[in-house]
Design an enzyme around this catalytic site. Structure first.
Site, short mmCIF file in Angstrom:
data_model
loop_
_atom_site.label_atom_id
_atom_site.label_comp_id
_atom_site.label_asym_id
_atom_site.label_seq_id
_atom_site.Cartn_x
_atom_site.Cartn_y
_atom_site.Cartn_z
N SER A 58 0.84 -1.20 0.00
CA SER A 58 0.00 0.00 0.00
C SER A 58 0.87 1.25 0.00
O SER A 58 0.40 2.34 -0.34
CB SER A 58 -0.92 0.00 1.23
OG SER A 58 -0.18 -0.18 2.42
N ASP A 96 5.35 -7.24 2.44
CA ASP A 96 4.54 -7.60 1.27
C ASP A 96 5.46 -7.95 0.11
O ASP A 96 6.48 -7.29 -0.12
CB ASP A 96 3.69 -6.39 0.85
CG ASP A 96 2.21 -6.64 1.01
OD1 ASP A 96 1.79 -7.82 1.00
OD2 ASP A 96 1.47 -5.66 1.16
N LYS A 124 4.13 -11.64 2.84
CA LYS A 124 2.69 -11.71 2.55
C LYS A 124 2.46 -11.77 1.05
O LYS A 124 3.10 -11.04 0.28
CB LYS A 124 1.96 -10.49 3.15
CG LYS A 124 0.45 -10.54 2.87
CD LYS A 124 -0.33 -9.56 3.75
CE LYS A 124 -0.37 -8.15 3.25
NZ LYS A 124 -0.94 -8.00 1.90
N GLU A 193 -9.59 -9.05 3.48
CA GLU A 193 -9.85 -7.63 3.19
C GLU A 193 -11.20 -7.46 2.49
O GLU A 193 -11.47 -8.11 1.47
CB GLU A 193 -8.72 -7.07 2.30
CG GLU A 193 -8.93 -5.62 1.94
CD GLU A 193 -7.69 -4.92 1.39
OE1 GLU A 193 -6.61 -5.55 1.37
OE2 GLU A 193 -7.80 -3.75 1.00
O1 KIV Z 1 -0.54 -3.35 1.61
C1 KIV Z 1 -1.21 -3.27 2.64
O2 KIV Z 1 -1.04 -2.35 3.46
C2 KIV Z 1 -2.18 -4.30 2.89
C3 KIV Z 1 -3.18 -4.07 4.00
C4 KIV Z 1 -4.15 -3.04 3.63
C5 KIV Z 1 -3.82 -5.33 4.45
O3 KIV Z 1 -2.21 -5.29 2.24
#
Ligand code: KIV
Length: 275
Positions: A58, A96, A124, A193
């Protein structure tokens, strides 16, 4: 301390691990996650007792000004994981994996290794049952994985926008089946989500891994919000978010209020949910 650096202080009794989070699920104790991107925020989250930090892609939208998460690169993720790591030595750090960096299990191994070496404790990935072989491969080789179902922002072009997922019975059954498959493949956490709260509740009961909701109601094992939303920095905040700074004196106060409201079941309220 010069130049606005923040001295980490211990707001958590000890380092959080995947075992801590599983135990919290078993005991029915909610844990708190914040998506954030830099050392000072990571340090304040530590003082506020936030168990899990998500260095989310994000950041492409909240920090870098893109209109989706798709342009985010491995180099940007590594830069921000390293910064967050420097600010916090107790919370569990989740990094991520960017768009198309885990399209095959082999590619996932190479890129997850880099994120772990930057300081993350877990990676993730967004996607359903097709990711089961990748998750098994990473998990068997010692890399914990958080899965991500429901609204998966890297698939925004396929989904036709940032929309609630799992509203139809067929879609809901598919998301439940995906969650069970990824749990059995060895995933350690699951982000849900923008799904109806009843579906999130069913999934949370069906899987052994802890679930972390965002726009998924109050029955998940944990909640996550993006730091920009917590601090009221988002011009058009999503329905599921809340500006906690309006009820606090400062940023640590806002993080403490968020943490407390999640742990006591005050947040999310009905007005934040999708029915
Ligand atoms: O990238 C992110 O911050 C996310 C969250 C919103 C779960 O995947």
């Amino acid at each position: 301390m010069p130049y606005g650096t923040v001295q980490p202080q211990n707001g958590l009794a000890k380092a959080i691990t995947t075992h801590t989070l599983r135990k919290m699920k078993e005991e029915g104790t909610k844990f708190v996650t914040v998506a954030l991107y830099d050392a000072p925020m990571a340090s304040m989250a530590l003082k506020s007792g936030v168990e899990v930090l998500l260095v989310g892609d994000s950041l492409g939208m909240t920090v870098l000004g893109y209109d989706s998460t798709i342009p985010v690169t491995m180099e940007q993720m590594i830069y921000h994981v390293e910064a967050v790591k420097r600010g916090n030595d107790k919370s569990l750090i989740m990094g991520d994996m960017p768009f198309m960096t885990y399209a095959t299990p082999e590619q996932a191994m190479t890129n997850a290794t880099r994120i772990m070496q930057a300081g993350a404790h877990m990676v993730k990935l967004e996607g359903g049952e097709w990711l089961a072989p990748t998750i098994s491969m990473l998990s068997e080789r010692g890399i914990p994985v958080c899965a991500h179902l429901g609204l998966t922002p890297q698939s925004v072009n396929k989904l036709g926008g940032f929309r609630v997922q799992g509203r139809s019975e067929e879609q809901a059954e598919q998301i439940l089946a995906d969650a069970i498959a990824l749990d059995q493949a060895g995933a350690d956490l699951l982000v849900l989500e923008c799904v109806p709260c009843e579906l999130a509740k069913r999934i949370t009961a069906a899987v052994s891994m802890p679930t972390i909701g965002i726009g998924a109601g109050r029955d998940t094992d944990a909640q996550v919000l993006v730091i920009n939303d917590i601090l009221g920095l988002t011009e058009q905040p999503p329905k599921f978010s809340k500006n906690f700074l309006v009820e606090a004196d400062d940023i640590p106060g806002a993080l403490k209020k968020y943490t407390n409201d999640v742990k006591t079941g005050v947040f999310p309220g009905d007005e934040h949910n999708f029915g």
